[in-house]
Motif scaffolding. Structure first.
Motif, mmCIF file in Angstrom:
data_model
loop_
_atom_site.group_PDB
_atom_site.id
_atom_site.type_symbol
_atom_site.label_atom_id
_atom_site.label_comp_id
_atom_site.label_asym_id
_atom_site.label_seq_id
_atom_site.Cartn_x
_atom_site.Cartn_y
_atom_site.Cartn_z
ATOM 1 N N SER A 127 0.868 -1.214 -0.020
ATOM 2 C CA SER A 127 -0.133 -0.078 -0.014
ATOM 3 C C SER A 127 0.886 1.084 -0.061
ATOM 4 O O SER A 127 0.521 2.257 -0.390
ATOM 5 C CB SER A 127 -1.071 -0.028 1.201
ATOM 6 O OG SER A 127 -0.199 0.032 2.355
ATOM 7 N N GLY A 128 2.082 1.110 0.590
ATOM 8 C CA GLY A 128 2.842 2.241 0.721
ATOM 9 C C GLY A 128 3.561 2.697 -0.919
ATOM 10 O O GLY A 128 3.728 3.673 -1.180
ATOM 11 N N ALA A 130 2.900 5.732 -5.739
ATOM 12 C CA ALA A 130 2.412 5.689 -7.695
ATOM 13 C C ALA A 130 1.362 6.782 -7.613
ATOM 14 O O ALA A 130 1.002 7.528 -8.750
ATOM 15 C CB ALA A 130 1.982 4.186 -7.742
ATOM 16 N N GLU A 131 0.357 6.727 -6.814
ATOM 17 C CA GLU A 131 -1.028 7.380 -7.032
ATOM 18 C C GLU A 131 -0.541 8.928 -6.772
ATOM 19 O O GLU A 131 -1.069 9.681 -7.421
ATOM 20 C CB GLU A 131 -2.270 7.048 -6.114
ATOM 21 C CG GLU A 131 -2.434 5.503 -6.525
ATOM 22 C CD GLU A 131 -3.621 5.026 -5.609
ATOM 23 O OE1 GLU A 131 -3.767 5.422 -4.346
ATOM 24 O OE2 GLU A 131 -4.315 4.081 -6.079
ATOM 25 N N THR A 132 0.219 9.045 -5.776
ATOM 26 C CA THR A 132 0.649 10.607 -5.598
ATOM 27 C C THR A 132 1.288 11.179 -6.961
ATOM 28 O O THR A 132 0.932 12.228 -7.391
ATOM 29 C CB THR A 132 1.670 10.614 -4.356
ATOM 30 O OG1 THR A 132 0.781 10.382 -3.179
ATOM 31 C CG2 THR A 132 2.118 12.262 -4.076
ATOM 32 N N LEU A 133 2.248 10.442 -7.487
ATOM 33 C CA LEU A 133 3.002 10.816 -8.475
ATOM 34 C C LEU A 133 2.254 10.992 -9.649
ATOM 35 O O LEU A 133 2.138 11.804 -10.555
ATOM 36 C CB LEU A 133 4.178 10.020 -8.695
ATOM 37 C CG LEU A 133 5.372 10.091 -7.858
ATOM 38 C CD1 LEU A 133 6.175 8.886 -8.086
ATOM 39 C CD2 LEU A 133 5.879 11.559 -7.600
ATOM 40 N N ALA A 134 0.967 10.075 -9.834
ATOM 41 C CA ALA A 134 0.018 10.286 -11.121
ATOM 42 C C ALA A 134 -0.770 11.520 -10.839
ATOM 43 O O ALA A 134 -0.880 11.978 -11.935
ATOM 44 C CB ALA A 134 -0.799 8.898 -10.863
ATOM 45 N N ASP A 171 14.141 1.604 -11.858
ATOM 46 C CA ASP A 171 14.993 0.485 -11.886
ATOM 47 C C ASP A 171 14.857 -0.099 -10.658
ATOM 48 O O ASP A 171 14.220 0.214 -9.566
ATOM 49 C CB ASP A 171 16.366 1.132 -11.878
ATOM 50 C CG ASP A 171 16.819 1.297 -13.493
ATOM 51 O OD1 ASP A 171 17.146 0.362 -14.284
ATOM 52 O OD2 ASP A 171 17.011 2.594 -13.678
ATOM 53 N N GLY A 172 15.564 -1.420 -10.319
ATOM 54 C CA GLY A 172 15.519 -2.219 -9.062
ATOM 55 C C GLY A 172 15.720 -3.796 -9.516
ATOM 56 O O GLY A 172 15.600 -3.897 -10.754
ATOM 57 N N ASP A 173 15.999 -4.264 -8.555
ATOM 58 C CA ASP A 173 16.241 -6.043 -8.776
ATOM 59 C C ASP A 173 14.867 -6.509 -9.160
ATOM 60 O O ASP A 173 13.873 -6.023 -9.177
ATOM 61 C CB ASP A 173 16.281 -6.617 -7.267
ATOM 62 C CG ASP A 173 17.541 -6.069 -6.554
ATOM 63 O OD1 ASP A 173 18.450 -5.505 -7.404
ATOM 64 O OD2 ASP A 173 17.579 -5.847 -5.485
ATOM 65 N N LEU A 174 15.033 -7.687 -9.935
ATOM 66 C CA LEU A 174 13.922 -8.622 -10.434
ATOM 67 C C LEU A 174 13.021 -8.722 -9.400
ATOM 68 O O LEU A 174 13.307 -9.200 -8.312
ATOM 69 C CB LEU A 174 14.463 -9.908 -10.826
ATOM 70 C CG LEU A 174 15.227 -9.740 -12.487
ATOM 71 C CD1 LEU A 174 15.669 -11.043 -12.714
ATOM 72 C CD2 LEU A 174 13.943 -9.519 -13.555
ATOM 73 N N GLY A 175 11.804 -8.469 -9.394
ATOM 74 C CA GLY A 175 10.738 -8.819 -8.768
ATOM 75 C C GLY A 175 10.514 -7.507 -7.473
ATOM 76 O O GLY A 175 9.755 -7.796 -6.384
ATOM 77 N N ALA A 176 11.322 -6.621 -7.740
ATOM 78 C CA ALA A 176 11.272 -5.447 -6.587
ATOM 79 C C ALA A 176 9.898 -4.670 -6.461
ATOM 80 O O ALA A 176 9.469 -4.144 -5.696
ATOM 81 C CB ALA A 176 12.306 -4.425 -6.756
ATOM 82 N N GLY A 177 9.131 -4.682 -7.694
ATOM 83 C CA GLY A 177 7.986 -4.088 -7.647
ATOM 84 C C GLY A 177 7.787 -2.933 -8.748
ATOM 85 O O GLY A 177 6.943 -2.235 -8.639
ATOM 86 N N LYS A 178 8.673 -2.912 -9.738
ATOM 87 C CA LYS A 178 8.502 -1.827 -10.868
ATOM 88 C C LYS A 178 7.226 -1.975 -11.476
ATOM 89 O O LYS A 178 6.668 -0.852 -11.768
ATOM 90 C CB LYS A 178 9.699 -2.243 -11.672
ATOM 91 C CG LYS A 178 11.185 -1.762 -11.233
ATOM 92 C CD LYS A 178 12.262 -2.126 -12.453
ATOM 93 C CE LYS A 178 12.524 -3.604 -12.764
ATOM 94 N NZ LYS A 178 12.845 -4.445 -11.609
ATOM 95 N N GLY A 211 12.776 -6.915 2.264
ATOM 96 C CA GLY A 211 12.236 -7.931 3.247
ATOM 97 C C GLY A 211 10.802 -8.238 3.336
ATOM 98 O O GLY A 211 10.055 -6.947 3.418
ATOM 99 N N GLY A 212 10.057 -9.203 3.071
ATOM 100 C CA GLY A 212 8.548 -9.421 3.030
ATOM 101 C C GLY A 212 8.205 -8.411 1.713
ATOM 102 O O GLY A 212 8.778 -8.251 0.764
ATOM 103 N N ASP A 213 7.196 -7.417 2.270
ATOM 104 C CA ASP A 213 6.629 -6.513 1.200
ATOM 105 C C ASP A 213 7.253 -5.175 1.477
ATOM 106 O O ASP A 213 6.683 -4.225 0.810
ATOM 107 C CB ASP A 213 5.010 -6.472 1.373
ATOM 108 C CG ASP A 213 4.383 -7.702 1.050
ATOM 109 O OD1 ASP A 213 4.944 -8.534 0.202
ATOM 110 O OD2 ASP A 213 3.327 -8.105 1.592
ATOM 111 N N ALA A 214 8.212 -4.967 2.220
ATOM 112 C CA ALA A 214 8.503 -3.686 2.557
ATOM 113 C C ALA A 214 9.822 -3.309 1.495
ATOM 114 O O ALA A 214 10.531 -4.221 1.070
ATOM 115 C CB ALA A 214 9.424 -3.611 4.021
ATOM 116 N N ARG A 215 9.612 -2.073 1.034
ATOM 117 C CA ARG A 215 10.554 -1.460 0.068
ATOM 118 C C ARG A 215 11.108 -0.137 0.259
ATOM 119 O O ARG A 215 10.418 0.634 1.113
ATOM 120 C CB ARG A 215 9.488 -1.179 -1.408
ATOM 121 C CG ARG A 215 8.926 -2.716 -1.770
ATOM 122 C CD ARG A 215 10.003 -3.618 -2.679
ATOM 123 N NE ARG A 215 9.344 -4.663 -3.166
ATOM 124 C CZ ARG A 215 8.927 -6.005 -2.584
ATOM 125 N NH1 ARG A 215 9.318 -5.954 -1.311
ATOM 126 N NH2 ARG A 215 8.687 -6.893 -3.297
#
Length: 159
Positions: free
Chosen positions: A15-16, A21-25, A37-44, A131-135
């Motif tokens: 949700s963070g 993303a919604e703020t920037l949109a 950019d970011g690691d594979l699976g990071a959430g891009k 770790g987990g869902d934190a980014r």
């Protein structure tokens, strides 16, 4: 030299990331360029999906890994790119300037691979797993418009 501002946004869960993303949109305008950019699976792609929803895209947004560029229509056109499989010369042949300086918003996943082709003013983001869902999302605004966005995010609590 362009004005540059940098901060870090910490998302304790998905949700963070969606909130960022919604703020920037909400600040989107023709010619907006977000370099992810970011690691594979990071959430891009997850970030891109939330951003797309934030500008009114109704279609399902998924990674353009094999198609390179996907176009969507919302309040503004969205050009979603994944340049992971391209060399810089191959990307240059695609005429990306038409997207970067067009009437829509461009999100480029794996943007650092084509850095020389990116517009001089842009918002760079690096998404890292905590770790987990934190980014942790490192955000750098290059140019007056994007530096102002970073200052606004700082006022919202980003460091």
């Amino acid at each position: 030299m362009s004005e540059v501002m940098a901060i870090e946004w910490t998302a304790d869960d998905e949700s963070g990331t969606v909130r960022l993303a919604e703020t920037l949109a909400g600040w989107a305008a023709p010619g907006t360029v977000l370099a992810l950019d970011g690691d594979l699976g990071a959430g891009k792609t997850r970030f891109s999906q939330a951003y797309a929803r934030g500008i009114g895209v109704k279609d399902v947004v998924n990674s353009p890994t094999f198609t390179i560029i996907k176009e969507y229509q919302g309040a503004l056109p969205l050009y979603h790119m994944d340049v992971y499989r391209l060399s810089e010369p191959e990307a240059d042949e695609l005429g990306l300037d038409e997207y970067f300086f067009g009437d829509g918003v461009t999100i480029v996943e794996w943007a650092s691979l084509i850095e020389a082709l990116l517009p001089p003013e842009r918002l760079e983001m690096y998404i890292a797993h905590l770790g987990g869902d934190a980014r942790r999302i490192a955000i750098k605004g290059i140019g007056p418009r994007y530096a102002a966005w970073v200052r606004d995010l700082q006022r919202m609590g980003a460091r």
